[in-house]
Write a protein that holds these residues in place. Structure first.
Motif, short mmCIF file in Angstrom:
data_model
loop_
_atom_site.label_atom_id
_atom_site.label_comp_id
_atom_site.label_asym_id
_atom_site.label_seq_id
_atom_site.Cartn_x
_atom_site.Cartn_y
_atom_site.Cartn_z
N ALA A 71 92.88 16.99 60.55
CA ALA A 71 92.54 18.22 61.27
C ALA A 71 92.88 18.13 62.75
CB ALA A 71 91.05 18.53 61.11
N ALA A 72 93.10 16.93 63.27
CA ALA A 72 93.19 16.75 64.72
C ALA A 72 94.34 17.55 65.35
CB ALA A 72 93.35 15.26 65.04
N VAL A 73 95.54 17.40 64.83
CA VAL A 73 96.69 18.07 65.44
C VAL A 73 96.63 19.59 65.26
CG1 VAL A 73 99.22 18.28 65.35
CG2 VAL A 73 98.15 16.01 65.43
N PRO A 74 96.29 20.10 64.05
CA PRO A 74 96.10 21.56 63.94
C PRO A 74 95.04 22.11 64.90
CG PRO A 74 96.25 20.58 61.76
CD PRO A 74 96.20 19.44 62.73
N LEU A 75 93.99 21.34 65.15
CA LEU A 75 92.97 21.77 66.12
C LEU A 75 93.59 21.88 67.52
CD1 LEU A 75 89.87 19.69 64.97
CD2 LEU A 75 89.90 22.17 65.27
N LEU A 90 87.55 23.62 74.95
CA LEU A 90 86.58 22.52 75.08
C LEU A 90 85.95 22.19 73.73
CD1 LEU A 90 84.92 23.52 78.48
CD2 LEU A 90 86.52 21.63 78.07
N ALA A 91 85.70 23.23 72.93
CA ALA A 91 85.15 23.00 71.58
C ALA A 91 86.14 22.20 70.73
CB ALA A 91 84.83 24.34 70.90
N VAL A 92 87.42 22.49 70.92
CA VAL A 92 88.46 21.75 70.18
C VAL A 92 88.47 20.28 70.61
CG1 VAL A 92 90.98 21.44 70.08
CG2 VAL A 92 89.97 23.66 69.55
N VAL A 93 88.40 20.03 71.91
CA VAL A 93 88.38 18.63 72.38
C VAL A 93 87.19 17.90 71.76
CG1 VAL A 93 88.10 17.12 74.38
CG2 VAL A 93 89.57 19.14 74.55
N GLN A 94 86.03 18.56 71.80
CA GLN A 94 84.84 17.93 71.25
C GLN A 94 85.00 17.66 69.75
OE1 GLN A 94 81.13 20.15 70.85
NE2 GLN A 94 80.08 18.51 71.91
N ALA A 95 85.54 18.65 69.03
CA ALA A 95 85.74 18.48 67.58
C ALA A 95 86.67 17.31 67.30
CB ALA A 95 86.29 19.78 66.98
N ILE A 96 87.75 17.20 68.08
CA ILE A 96 88.72 16.12 67.86
C ILE A 96 88.08 14.76 68.12
CG2 ILE A 96 90.86 15.08 68.75
CD1 ILE A 96 91.88 17.98 69.20
N LEU A 109 94.96 14.66 71.22
CA LEU A 109 94.46 14.64 72.59
C LEU A 109 95.62 14.61 73.60
CD1 LEU A 109 91.45 12.19 72.10
CD2 LEU A 109 91.32 14.66 72.53
N THR A 110 96.71 13.95 73.22
CA THR A 110 97.90 13.93 74.08
C THR A 110 98.49 15.33 74.19
OG1 THR A 110 98.32 11.65 73.41
CG2 THR A 110 100.14 12.82 74.45
N LEU A 111 98.53 16.05 73.08
CA LEU A 111 99.01 17.44 73.10
C LEU A 111 98.17 18.29 74.06
CD1 LEU A 111 99.64 18.30 69.32
CD2 LEU A 111 101.33 18.43 71.15
N VAL A 120 90.05 21.70 80.27
CA VAL A 120 90.42 21.22 78.94
C VAL A 120 91.27 19.95 79.06
CG1 VAL A 120 91.72 21.78 76.83
CG2 VAL A 120 90.28 23.51 77.89
N ARG A 121 92.20 19.96 80.03
CA ARG A 121 93.03 18.75 80.24
C ARG A 121 92.17 17.56 80.64
NH1 ARG A 121 96.25 22.30 83.19
NH2 ARG A 121 95.80 21.24 85.15
N VAL A 122 91.20 17.80 81.53
CA VAL A 122 90.32 16.72 81.99
C VAL A 122 89.53 16.14 80.81
CG1 VAL A 122 88.25 16.23 83.37
CG2 VAL A 122 90.16 17.52 84.37
N ALA A 123 88.97 17.04 79.99
CA ALA A 123 88.17 16.60 78.83
C ALA A 123 89.04 15.82 77.84
CB ALA A 123 87.53 17.81 78.15
N ALA A 124 90.27 16.31 77.62
CA ALA A 124 91.16 15.64 76.67
C ALA A 124 91.56 14.26 77.19
CB ALA A 124 92.40 16.50 76.43
N THR A 125 91.85 14.17 78.49
CA THR A 125 92.25 12.89 79.08
C THR A 125 91.10 11.90 79.00
OG1 THR A 125 93.74 14.05 80.57
CG2 THR A 125 93.16 11.80 81.17
N ALA A 126 89.89 12.36 79.33
CA ALA A 126 88.71 11.49 79.27
C ALA A 126 88.49 10.99 77.84
CB ALA A 126 87.48 12.23 79.78
N ALA A 127 88.64 11.90 76.88
CA ALA A 127 88.44 11.52 75.47
C ALA A 127 89.51 10.54 75.02
CB ALA A 127 88.47 12.77 74.59
#
Ligand code: ZN
Length: 138
Positions: A71-75, A90-96, A109-111, A120-127
């Motif tokens: 599910a990660a990439v489709p999310l 942000l919900a997508v980052v959390q779900a991933i 997360l790289t996408l 969203v970028r900050v949350a993805a980078t942190a994750a």
């Protein structure tokens, strides 16, 4: 199954349709047969492309609970397709981050580093960095 029980929208062509329709007045497809024959996970992935934000959000939250790394990439693509929807992003980052760690999660997360919304970028980078410390790279 709650997401698809009331057919406010055709899950196939996304037209708004009367609740309880067995087939879609817009595209003519048999919705009940599609729901019966399509695995729930696949329907959730399909719902990520629904133009109605509340349907997408329902799918995001359900996929978060499904714990399947596929599910990660489709999310991530879902978030990128709605660049101004920061809440959804942000919900997508959390779900991933709740999905099993691994290559799919890292790729997703790289996408999201390309997402137009700064938060969203900050949350993805942190994750991504948090994930990188707990799993070993191949
Ligand atoms: Zn339809």
């Amino acid at each position: 199954m709650r997401l698809f029980v009331n057919h406010h929208y055709c899950p196939l062509c996304y037209a708004e349709i009367p609740i309880g329709s067995q087939s879609c007045p817009a595209c003519g497809r048999d919705i009940e047969a599609w729901e019966r024959d399509t695995p729930y996970f696949d329907r959730l992935i399909w719902a990520l492309r629904n133009p109605h934000p509340e349907v997408r959000m329902g799918a995001i939250l359900s996929l978060q609970n499904h714990q399947r790394d596929a599910a990660a990439v489709p999310l991530a693509r879902c978030a990128l397709a709605a660049p101004i929807d920061v809440i959804q992003g942000l919900a997508v980052v959390q779900a991933i981050t709740r999905l099993p760690a691994g290559e799919q999660q890292r790729q997703a997360l790289t996408l999201l580093n390309e997402h137009p919304a700064h938060s969203v970028r900050v949350a993805a980078t942190a994750a991504l960095h948090a994930e990188g410390t707990t799993s070993s790279l191949p």
